[in-house]
Design a protein around this motif. Sequence first.
Motif, PDB file in Angstrom:
ATOM      1  N   THR A 221       0.839  -1.235  -0.235  1.00 15.77           N
ATOM      2  CA  THR A 221      -0.194   0.058  -0.046  1.00 15.77           C
ATOM      3  C   THR A 221       0.916   1.295   0.215  1.00 15.77           C
ATOM      4  O   THR A 221       0.435   2.270  -0.677  1.00 15.77           O
ATOM      5  N   ALA A 222       1.895   1.249   0.663  1.00 13.68           N
ATOM      6  CA  ALA A 222       2.808   2.419   0.779  1.00 13.68           C
ATOM      7  C   ALA A 222       3.637   2.546  -0.647  1.00 13.68           C
ATOM      8  O   ALA A 222       3.566   3.732  -0.953  1.00 13.68           O
ATOM      9  N   GLU A 223       3.960   1.637  -1.137  1.00 20.94           N
ATOM     10  CA  GLU A 223       4.402   1.732  -2.503  1.00 20.94           C
ATOM     11  C   GLU A 223       3.288   2.427  -3.702  1.00 20.94           C
ATOM     12  O   GLU A 223       3.738   3.134  -4.133  1.00 20.94           O
ATOM     13  N   ARG A 224       2.143   1.986  -3.597  1.00 22.24           N
ATOM     14  CA  ARG A 224       1.260   2.334  -4.363  1.00 22.24           C
ATOM     15  C   ARG A 224       0.721   3.885  -4.139  1.00 22.24           C
ATOM     16  O   ARG A 224       0.861   4.758  -5.016  1.00 22.24           O
ATOM     17  N   ALA A 253       8.373  13.599  -0.785  1.00 17.87           N
ATOM     18  CA  ALA A 253       8.677  12.256  -1.489  1.00 17.87           C
ATOM     19  C   ALA A 253       9.802  11.461  -1.321  1.00 17.87           C
ATOM     20  O   ALA A 253       9.804  10.238  -1.246  1.00 17.87           O
ATOM     21  N   ALA A 254      10.956  12.008  -1.146  1.00 17.76           N
ATOM     22  CA  ALA A 254      11.880  11.582  -0.714  1.00 17.76           C
ATOM     23  C   ALA A 254      11.810  10.576   0.499  1.00 17.76           C
ATOM     24  O   ALA A 254      12.515   9.549   0.705  1.00 17.76           O
ATOM     25  N   ALA A 255      11.093  11.217   1.541  1.00 20.48           N
ATOM     26  CA  ALA A 255      11.074  10.545   2.815  1.00 20.48           C
ATOM     27  C   ALA A 255      10.068   9.139   2.601  1.00 20.48           C
ATOM     28  O   ALA A 255      10.248   8.164   3.126  1.00 20.48           O
ATOM     29  N   MET A 256       9.232   9.319   1.775  1.00 18.28           N
ATOM     30  CA  MET A 256       8.331   8.295   1.217  1.00 18.28           C
ATOM     31  C   MET A 256       8.816   7.163   0.849  1.00 18.28           C
ATOM     32  O   MET A 256       9.002   5.836   1.187  1.00 18.28           O
ATOM     33  N   LEU A 257       9.923   7.654  -0.083  1.00 14.90           N
ATOM     34  CA  LEU A 257      10.788   6.696  -0.739  1.00 14.90           C
ATOM     35  C   LEU A 257      11.721   5.744   0.300  1.00 14.90           C
ATOM     36  O   LEU A 257      11.809   4.424  -0.026  1.00 14.90           O
ATOM     37  N   VAL A 258      12.182   6.424   1.058  1.00 16.10           N
ATOM     38  CA  VAL A 258      13.018   5.878   2.106  1.00 16.10           C
ATOM     39  C   VAL A 258      12.167   4.889   2.932  1.00 16.10           C
ATOM     40  O   VAL A 258      12.696   3.888   3.230  1.00 16.10           O
ATOM     41  N   ALA A 259      11.310   5.302   3.336  1.00 17.92           N
ATOM     42  CA  ALA A 259      10.286   4.334   4.177  1.00 17.92           C
ATOM     43  C   ALA A 259      10.012   2.967   3.273  1.00 17.92           C
ATOM     44  O   ALA A 259      10.036   1.941   4.056  1.00 17.92           O
ATOM     45  N   VAL A 260       9.687   3.568   2.242  1.00 14.70           N
ATOM     46  CA  VAL A 260       9.304   1.949   1.331  1.00 14.70           C
ATOM     47  C   VAL A 260      10.573   1.178   1.220  1.00 14.70           C
ATOM     48  O   VAL A 260      10.445  -0.005   1.332  1.00 14.70           O
ATOM     49  N   GLU A 261      11.579   1.826   0.586  1.00 16.52           N
ATOM     50  CA  GLU A 261      12.713   0.907   0.650  1.00 16.52           C
ATOM     51  C   GLU A 261      13.326   0.153   1.536  1.00 16.52           C
ATOM     52  O   GLU A 261      13.723  -0.865   1.745  1.00 16.52           O
ATOM     53  N   ALA A 296       4.077   2.952   6.919  1.00 14.62           N
ATOM     54  CA  ALA A 296       2.977   2.898   5.968  1.00 14.62           C
ATOM     55  C   ALA A 296       2.093   3.973   6.148  1.00 14.62           C
ATOM     56  O   ALA A 296       1.373   4.564   5.436  1.00 14.62           O
ATOM     57  N   GLU A 297       1.580   4.247   7.564  1.00 13.19           N
ATOM     58  CA  GLU A 297       0.764   5.435   7.954  1.00 13.19           C
ATOM     59  C   GLU A 297       1.230   6.593   7.844  1.00 13.19           C
ATOM     60  O   GLU A 297       0.550   7.432   7.227  1.00 13.19           O
ATOM     61  N   ASP A 298       2.567   6.900   7.958  1.00 10.41           N
ATOM     62  CA  ASP A 298       2.936   7.993   7.562  1.00 10.41           C
ATOM     63  C   ASP A 298       3.199   8.395   6.151  1.00 10.41           C
ATOM     64  O   ASP A 298       2.950   9.504   5.780  1.00 10.41           O
ATOM     65  N   VAL A 299       3.497   7.328   5.317  1.00 13.21           N
ATOM     66  CA  VAL A 299       3.357   7.599   3.760  1.00 13.21           C
ATOM     67  C   VAL A 299       1.884   7.830   3.558  1.00 13.21           C
ATOM     68  O   VAL A 299       1.507   8.641   2.560  1.00 13.21           O
ATOM     69  N   ALA A 300       0.865   7.074   3.904  1.00 13.94           N
ATOM     70  CA  ALA A 300      -0.313   7.556   3.783  1.00 13.94           C
ATOM     71  C   ALA A 300      -0.886   9.019   4.322  1.00 13.94           C
ATOM     72  O   ALA A 300      -1.502   9.575   3.364  1.00 13.94           O
ATOM     73  N   ASP A 301      -0.521   9.478   5.241  1.00 18.03           N
ATOM     74  CA  ASP A 301      -0.589  10.551   5.784  1.00 18.03           C
ATOM     75  C   ASP A 301       0.166  11.964   4.781  1.00 18.03           C
ATOM     76  O   ASP A 301      -0.514  12.733   4.134  1.00 18.03           O
ATOM     77  N   SER A 302       1.251  11.682   4.433  1.00 19.78           N
ATOM     78  CA  SER A 302       2.194  12.256   3.390  1.00 19.78           C
ATOM     79  C   SER A 302       1.478  12.232   2.092  1.00 19.78           C
ATOM     80  O   SER A 302       1.447  13.485   1.469  1.00 19.78           O
TER      81      SER A 302
END
Length: 352
Positions: A221-224, A253-261, A296-302
């Motif tokens: 879900t985070a990657e999507r 976006a960079a923070a989201m990418l770091v979280a996903v990888e 993933a929750e953080d990615v969702a909020d961002s």
Amino acid sequence: MRWTLTEDQELFRSSFQGWLERFAPAEAVRGWLDSGDPSAFERRFADEGWFAIGSPEECGGQGGGLVELALAAEQLGGCAAPSAAWSAAVVAAPLLAGAPDLAAESLAEGEFAVLAVNADRPLDAGGAVSRSGGTVPNVLGADRARRFVVPIRENGRLALAVVDAADVELVPRELLDRSRSVAEVVVPDLSRHDAIEVADGILAEAASRAAVLAAADSLGTAERMLTMAVDYSKQRQQFGVPIASFQAVKHAAAAMLVAVESARSLVYYAAASVEQGHEDAALHAAAAKSQTCPAAEDVADSALTMHGAIGYTWEHDLHLFYKRAKLNSRLFGSSKTWNERLATALPLLPAA
């Protein structure tokens, strides 16, 4: 650390992703969720052999293990496909090792056997009923199950009974995330029902598997949501330029990418550890669940912030993944619960 998949695992991931793109596009997923009936998807999923991936061949499966199941969970999360029955069934499948004929029948027919435990906490955190029956709240995929694997505690020993869905009473519970379902299961008197005595550790193993699969779903879900947010930031304009050109959006976006990888390597490693019975497998599963789901929750909020007002609308697909990520953080135990397990298990070191 970067986890590298084998050639077969890469092939499985790309094949399953392609299958989902063909048979579970967004409009089809919305139709299943709106109707509350994912049976068409579940039937095709079973008929085309995907349900048997990750289960041993001697039980009618197609081989593979928890890494393959984690890859499947990741892809299912990435398209918000209905997956309550599948998730519950693959957690329960190893518990049917003592009844291989029943396991093979379930896999061949797509007749989901679900573990009758409270999915709001780790699967080994109590939950066994007595021989006289009882009520189990929040059973994942209960409305889709053909059978229930019921943990029974008797005279201090753990046993498992397999009960037909027709013999239990269900009380459905609504979730904000419509891609999964739970129900209260009222188990009847089992005093004359056969049960297989098992070691207590079998539920701990099931808890670790469930934790890894919830984390893998959150990874998907985070990657999507990352992809959706980046694509939208290239289209949406303010002051005559795409918002993707703004430094704050780039940082988000960079923070989201770091979280996903970071989550990707953690989830795959935990899946392999649990599958191979590593001595620290429970810790690895706990780390995956407690770190990936909040990320993933953080990615969702961002992602919601980057979408702005359109992200709050029912017509936009973002809410499907947002709600899924939020549920994953509670599914099979909260992040706080798994962090407490880590804190309890890790040794205390003196300050330098």
